[in-house]
Design a protein around this motif. Sequence first.
Motif, short mmCIF file in Angstrom:
data_model
loop_
_atom_site.label_atom_id
_atom_site.label_comp_id
_atom_site.label_asym_id
_atom_site.label_seq_id
_atom_site.Cartn_x
_atom_site.Cartn_y
_atom_site.Cartn_z
N GLN A 102 -11.23 -3.10 7.72
CA GLN A 102 -10.38 -2.98 8.91
C GLN A 102 -8.96 -3.43 8.62
N LEU A 103 -8.82 -4.45 7.78
CA LEU A 103 -7.48 -4.91 7.39
C LEU A 103 -6.72 -3.79 6.68
N ALA A 104 -7.38 -3.12 5.75
CA ALA A 104 -6.75 -2.01 5.02
C ALA A 104 -6.36 -0.88 5.98
N GLN A 105 -7.25 -0.53 6.89
CA GLN A 105 -6.98 0.55 7.84
C GLN A 105 -5.84 0.20 8.79
N SER A 106 -5.84 -1.03 9.28
CA SER A 106 -4.80 -1.47 10.22
C SER A 106 -3.44 -1.56 9.53
N PHE A 107 -3.41 -2.13 8.33
CA PHE A 107 -2.15 -2.25 7.59
C PHE A 107 -1.57 -0.86 7.33
N ALA A 108 -2.39 0.08 6.87
CA ALA A 108 -1.92 1.44 6.58
C ALA A 108 -1.39 2.12 7.84
N TYR A 109 -2.02 1.86 8.97
CA TYR A 109 -1.65 2.49 10.24
C TYR A 109 -0.19 2.15 10.62
N PHE A 110 0.21 0.90 10.42
CA PHE A 110 1.55 0.47 10.79
C PHE A 110 2.55 0.55 9.63
N PHE A 111 2.05 0.54 8.39
CA PHE A 111 2.90 0.50 7.20
C PHE A 111 3.73 1.77 7.05
#
Length: 482
Positions: A102-111
Motif C-alpha cells: 500500500q505504501l508503494a501504491q500510495s507513493f506512486a499515486y501522488f509522486f
Amino acid sequence: MAIELRSGVKYGSFLSLAVVLVAYWLRSPDSSVLDERLDVVLSSLLRAERKVGMNSVSRPRVAIGFGGCVDIIVDGVTLLNKIGLKPTDQPLHHDYIENAEQLAQSFAYFFSPGAASERFVMNDTLFSELVEASRELPGNRWSIGGNAPVMASRMALEGCDVLLGGSFSTDFTDILSQRITVAGNTVDEPDIHLILEYPTGATWGPYTSRRANRYIVHSDDHNPYLDSMEQFQEKLNGFKPDLLVVGGLQMMDNFPFKKGEREALLGRLAQMLYSASPQTAVHFEMASFVDESLMSDLLDFVLPHADSLGMNEQELPNLLSLFRGSNLTVLSDPNPRVATVLDQMRELYRLVNQRHREAGTGRPLTRLHVHTLAFQAIIVKRGSQWKNTMSATAKASLTANRHVCGSPDIDLSKARLIMDESFSISRREGSQRIPLQESRPVSCWDEDGYEICVAPVLVCTEVYQTAGGGDNISAAGLVLQI
C-alpha cells in the motif's frame, strides 16, 4: 601547463576570460530580458513587503496549537530503494497505510503529479523499519516539525511573541526561539514524521515527478489526542493573543480512536474557540485530510469559529467538495490556473458564510488565503480587522522562495516565474484579464464586499525543502495582517 604571454598574463586564464565574454555577447536576448524581468519583480515584491514595518514596541501576540514532532527529511526514492520497495504497477489512493504494498501504491499515486500528501501508518513494524532506514541514509536532516511549531517558529522569526500548545521533549523545546512560550506536557520521546522529499523530474521505476514535493508518513502517539489543550487554554486568557491559530488536526485523520473519543476532543476544542475574545482573530490551517467523517466534524466543530482559513491547491477543492455534498477530492491539478483557484475561493467563501448565516452562531469568514506553487491569492472582507493585504500577499510569495530554497536571501539564478503573463479573474466568459506588471506584481481589486490580491511566486528551482512550505507561507502572510 599554462603558456606565459609577454604581458605576464597566462594564456589559460586569458582563454577562460575570452570564453566567458564570448558566451555573454552571444547570450540570447531573451535570457537577458528574462533576468531583468525577474530582477524587477523581486525588487517590487520586496518593496511591497517593506511597506509595512513590524512594531517593535508592541509586537503581535499569537497563540498556536496543536502538537508537533521531529521531522526526518530524506530523499523519498532513495529511502524506498533502501528498504527494497519495488515500484508498483498499480498506483492507488489509500486512506491509511497497512503494509509495504500500500505504501508503494500510495507513493506512486501522488509522486507522478507531484502532489503533497500525508498518511497515517497503521503498521508499527513497517513504520519502525522506515525510521531506522531513514536514520542510516546519508544526507538525512532532522528538524522541528508539525504545523503548530513550524508556524510558531516563522512568526517568532518575523517578530511575534508566541504561545505554542504542544507536548515536546526537552531537547525539542531547547531549540525553539526565545520568543516562543510552550504550554503542554513534557514527553520522553516525541512523535516522528518521515518526510519523503523528491525534486522535479525525479524517477521511481516508470514514474517521473512533474514537480518537487513530499510524501509524509507518521504513526503518532501524542498529537491525535491534542493532549496539550488543557495547559494551552489555561495560559490563553492571560496571554491575550491578537491571533489564535489552530493546525495539526490532520493527525486525527484515520487514527483508531475509541468510539466518541474524537468527537469529545473536537467538542472541547470548539468550546475553547467559542470562548476566545472577540478581539482575538482565529485562523484555521487546513492540511491533507482524507477521512470524510473527520472533515464533517471539522465543519461542525472548527470552521464555524474561524475568521480566517489557509490551504493549498489540493486542500481547496477537497474542502469545497464537502460543502457541495460530493466525495472528497483526493487528488487535484497540482498546477491550477489563477482563474480556477479564484472561482473556487469565491465559492468556498460564499458557502462558508452562507452556512454561518443559517446557523446564526460563530464567526463569519473574513479572510481566505490559498498558496500554490505559482502564485498566492488572498481574499479579505472590506472593513474587517485584516489589514495590509497587498503587502501580506507579497510577503507570502517571497516566503515561498525563501523556505523552499532554504535561504533568507532570494537568488534569482535559482528562481523562475511560472505564472501566466496575464490571467483571467474568473473562468466565466468575458471575464477581465489582468497582465502581470513587473513593477507592480501584486494585483489587487475589489469585488462583492471583499478585496482580492494575487502575487506571483519566484519559484525555487534548486529545492532545499518543500515540507513546511505551506505553514511558513501562511504564517508570514498572517503576520502583516494582525
